[in-house]
Scaffold this motif. Structure first.
Motif, PDB file in Angstrom:
ATOM      1  N   ASP A   1      -0.047   9.816  -1.823  1.00 20.37           N
ATOM      2  CA  ASP A   1       0.525  10.811  -0.917  1.00 20.37           C
ATOM      3  C   ASP A   1       1.184  10.167   0.297  1.00 20.37           C
ATOM      4  OD1 ASP A   1       0.688  13.399  -1.570  1.00 20.37           O
ATOM      5  OD2 ASP A   1      -1.384  13.895  -1.082  1.00 20.37           O
ATOM      6  N   ARG A   2       0.570   9.117   0.780  1.00 19.53           N
ATOM      7  CA  ARG A   2       1.060   8.522   2.015  1.00 19.53           C
ATOM      8  C   ARG A   2       2.301   7.661   1.811  1.00 19.53           C
ATOM      9  NH1 ARG A   2      -2.782   5.282   5.273  1.00 19.53           N
ATOM     10  NH2 ARG A   2      -3.567   4.432   3.323  1.00 19.53           N
TER      11      ARG A   2
ATOM     12  N   ILE B   1       7.038  10.283   2.654  1.00 20.36           N
ATOM     13  CA  ILE B   1       6.990  11.304   3.712  1.00 20.36           C
ATOM     14  C   ILE B   1       8.034  12.353   3.362  1.00 20.36           C
ATOM     15  CG2 ILE B   1       7.373  11.758   6.171  1.00 20.36           C
ATOM     16  CD1 ILE B   1       6.299   8.927   6.709  1.00 20.36           C
ATOM     17  N   ASP B   2       7.559  13.472   2.852  1.00 19.40           N
ATOM     18  CA  ASP B   2       8.420  14.527   2.309  1.00 19.40           C
ATOM     19  C   ASP B   2       8.306  15.734   3.233  1.00 19.40           C
ATOM     20  OD1 ASP B   2       9.620  16.577   0.900  1.00 19.40           O
ATOM     21  OD2 ASP B   2       8.674  16.082  -1.013  1.00 19.40           O
ATOM     22  N   ASN B   3       9.133  15.738   4.235  1.00 27.41           N
ATOM     23  CA  ASN B   3       9.039  16.762   5.271  1.00 27.41           C
ATOM     24  C   ASN B   3      10.441  17.324   5.512  1.00 27.41           C
ATOM     25  OD1 ASN B   3       8.089  18.306   7.331  1.00 27.41           O
ATOM     26  ND2 ASN B   3       7.733  16.609   8.764  1.00 27.41           N
TER      27      ASN B   3
ATOM     28  N   GLU C   1      12.917  15.241   7.705  1.00 21.67           N
ATOM     29  CA  GLU C   1      12.425  13.869   7.580  1.00 21.67           C
ATOM     30  C   GLU C   1      12.066  13.554   6.124  1.00 21.67           C
ATOM     31  OE1 GLU C   1       9.127  11.196   9.945  1.00 21.67           O
ATOM     32  OE2 GLU C   1       8.569  13.229   9.342  1.00 21.67           O
ATOM     33  N   TYR C   2      12.590  12.443   5.614  1.00 24.09           N
ATOM     34  CA  TYR C   2      12.224  11.992   4.265  1.00 24.09           C
ATOM     35  C   TYR C   2      12.283  10.469   4.238  1.00 24.09           C
ATOM     36  CZ  TYR C   2      11.296  12.720  -0.651  1.00 24.09           C
ATOM     37  OH  TYR C   2      10.682  12.756  -1.883  1.00 24.09           O
TER      38      TYR C   2
ATOM     39  N   ASN D   1       8.136   4.697   1.296  1.00 27.91           N
ATOM     40  CA  ASN D   1       7.520   3.409   1.604  1.00 27.91           C
ATOM     41  C   ASN D   1       7.891   2.393   0.533  1.00 27.91           C
ATOM     42  OD1 ASN D   1       5.333   1.281   1.699  1.00 27.91           O
ATOM     43  ND2 ASN D   1       4.856   2.498   3.516  1.00 27.91           N
TER      44      ASN D   1
ATOM     45  N   TRP E   1       9.355   1.121   5.648  1.00 32.40           N
ATOM     46  CA  TRP E   1       9.926   2.400   5.206  1.00 32.40           C
ATOM     47  C   TRP E   1      11.430   2.313   4.998  1.00 32.40           C
ATOM     48  CZ3 TRP E   1       6.601   6.165   3.916  1.00 32.40           C
ATOM     49  CH2 TRP E   1       5.300   6.070   4.426  1.00 32.40           C
TER      50      TRP E   1
END
Ligand code: FES
Ligand SMILES: [Fe+2]
Length: 451
Positions: free
Chosen positions: A12-13, A16-18, A23-24, A27, A388
């Motif tokens: 999950d970490r 970053i699926d926001n 924000e995307y 990593n 990232w």
């Protein structure tokens, strides 16, 4: 988070699926971490439908070819009665591979170690010296045939799964089916591999290829030599009048879209201002009559389609099928082949092949540009202090959760889509793949009690 902080199953970490907040980020551990690669193989490739080939490779009874599903060797065959099936390419006796060649035609496979023999339905038809073997009943109870795995076809596209615990193939493909139809229906009897497939490896992660096929943003900066060559042909500076499959002068004026589908499939598409240069265009009247105006328009359009996780159909400068085989976290094998309508005219086939050689072939003007870019990224990922990647942000404000007019026109209803000028070079088209990536891995971990 630095990659070395990764814990087993902590997927999950890594993304970053926001999107709501704009924000995307991805990593870089997803491209470099051995544990991530292990999870991908186990849950994305070895518990999922994986593309194995076109049925034109198995046109006749007793045709076979060898391949892989995930890391496991597989043999796909058409038996003497015409039935297609897939098996693990390993003798049940002590494990030797039974199919040694990439493809062929045979009535039976004789294992070269102890001579057990199998027909093309995978049945064991001979165990050497069975009568004197002193075998006991438990052995006699065993199925001595090749181990059969799940197999399915949509039109002539063949898929296999190492587990039965998968949705139906139709459920897996879902909204990608009408896009596969745009390929298959290019001929009244479908499409076929044109002889001359190439296999090569590159030293980078498999998802570099997966992303690149639907990454329009790299075109103008990564492939200037191809663009310049095509422009010079158009300007009459070359004797080669045959290969002008894309009109780069029109790029800024053409509108197009991107779309993500469940289970990771994705497409980018736009009308092709140079459609009259395509081999397929020679058959336009027949196509319109058989398939209608709208479908013909989209068959002639530019479309790059990913069927997750391992096959892509790039229809721009000809029609290329790419099969992706991850070998390790930083090595990938590609098999590429030109495909074309069965029974198309010699003139159409000639244009198709010349356009394919020009852009797509291993010696073409695009493939080396792309593979070097993947290897440069993998090299750069050694800089682990920079954790990232930012290459997922273009178009984040334009993502829609509905179809647009053009997706309606070709009859498919994606999960998310984006539409605008081609030169917007949308990057939101990667989200579907990463959402599927997360889901496959997390669902697999949950089933295995490791969540
Ligand atoms: S390994 Fe095949 S017959 Fe022994
Ligand atoms: Fe490219």
């Amino acid at each position: 988070m630095k990659p070395n902080e990764l814990k087993y199953g902590d997927v999950d970490r890594l993304i970053i699926d926001n999107v709501e907040e704009g924000e995307y980020l991805v990593n870089r551990a997803v491209f470099t971490d051995e544990q991530v690669f292990e999870l991908e193989m186990k849950y994305i490739f070895e518990r999922n439908w994986v593309f194995v080939g076109l049925d034109s490779e198995l046109a006749n009874p007793n045709d076979y070819f060898t391949t892989f599903v995930g890391r496991q060797p597989v043999i796909v065959m058409r038996d003497a009665n015409g039935e297609l099936a897939a098996f693990i390419n390993s003798c049940p006796h002590k494990g030797a591979r039974v199919g040694h060649h990439r493809k062929g035609n045979t009535k039976q496979f004789v294992c070269s170690y102890h001579g057990w023999t199998f027909n093309t339905a995978g049945e064991c038809i001979y165990i050497k010296d069975q009568d004197s073997g002193g075998y006991a009943e438990p052995f006699n109870q065993l199925d001595h045939g090749l181990y059969k795995i799940k197999f399915g076809t949509y039109r002539g596209f063949m898929f296999a799964s190492l587990t039965d615990d998968v949705p139906t193939l139709e459920e897996h493909l879902g909204e990608a089916m009408p896009l596969l139809d745009l390929i298959w229906d290019q001929g009244p009897d479908g499409v076929e591999e044109i002889p001359g497939r190439s296999t090569y490896t590159y030293d980078a992660n498999w998802k570099m290829q997966l992303e690149n096929c639907i990454d329009g943003y790299h075109l103008t900066s990564c492939h200037p030599s191809f663009m310049n060559v095509v422009s010079r042909r158009k300007a009459g500076e070359s004797d080669n009048q045959q290969v002008k499959s894309i009109d780069f002068n029109m790029l800024g004026q053409v509108e197009g879209g991107t779309a993500c589908m469940p289970r990771g499939h994705a497409v980018i598409y736009s009308p092709n201002a140079a459609e009259h240069e395509r081999g397929l265009f020679l058959h336009k009247d027949e196509l319109v009559e058989r398939c209608g105006e709208a479908k013909t328009k989209w068959m002639l359009a530019t479309r790059n389609l990913t069927i997750y996780p391992n096959v892509q159909f790039a229809e721009n400068a000809s029609l290329q099928m790419r099969i992706i085989r991850p070998i390790s976290v930083d090595k990938t094998e590609m098999t590429i082949v030109c495909i074309g309508a069965k029974g198309e005219s010699d003139a159409a086939r000639l244009i198709r092949i010349r356009q394919y050689e020009d852009f797509f072939n291993t010696s073409g003007l695009a493939t080396p540009d792309d593979t070097i870019a993947y290897e440069d990224c993998q090299f750069g990922y050694q800089g682990k202090e920079l954790a990232w990647s930012q290459g997922y942000s273009r178009g984040i404000s334009n993502v829609k959760s509905s179809a647009d007019e053009l997706t309606d026109e070709i009859g498919f209803d994606p999960e998310t889509s984006s539409y605008g000028k081609m030169t917007d070079w949308d990057e939101s088209v990667f989200y579907g793949g990463y959402r599927a990536w997360k889901k496959f891995i997390k669902d697999g971990l949950a089933v295995d009690g490791k969540d």
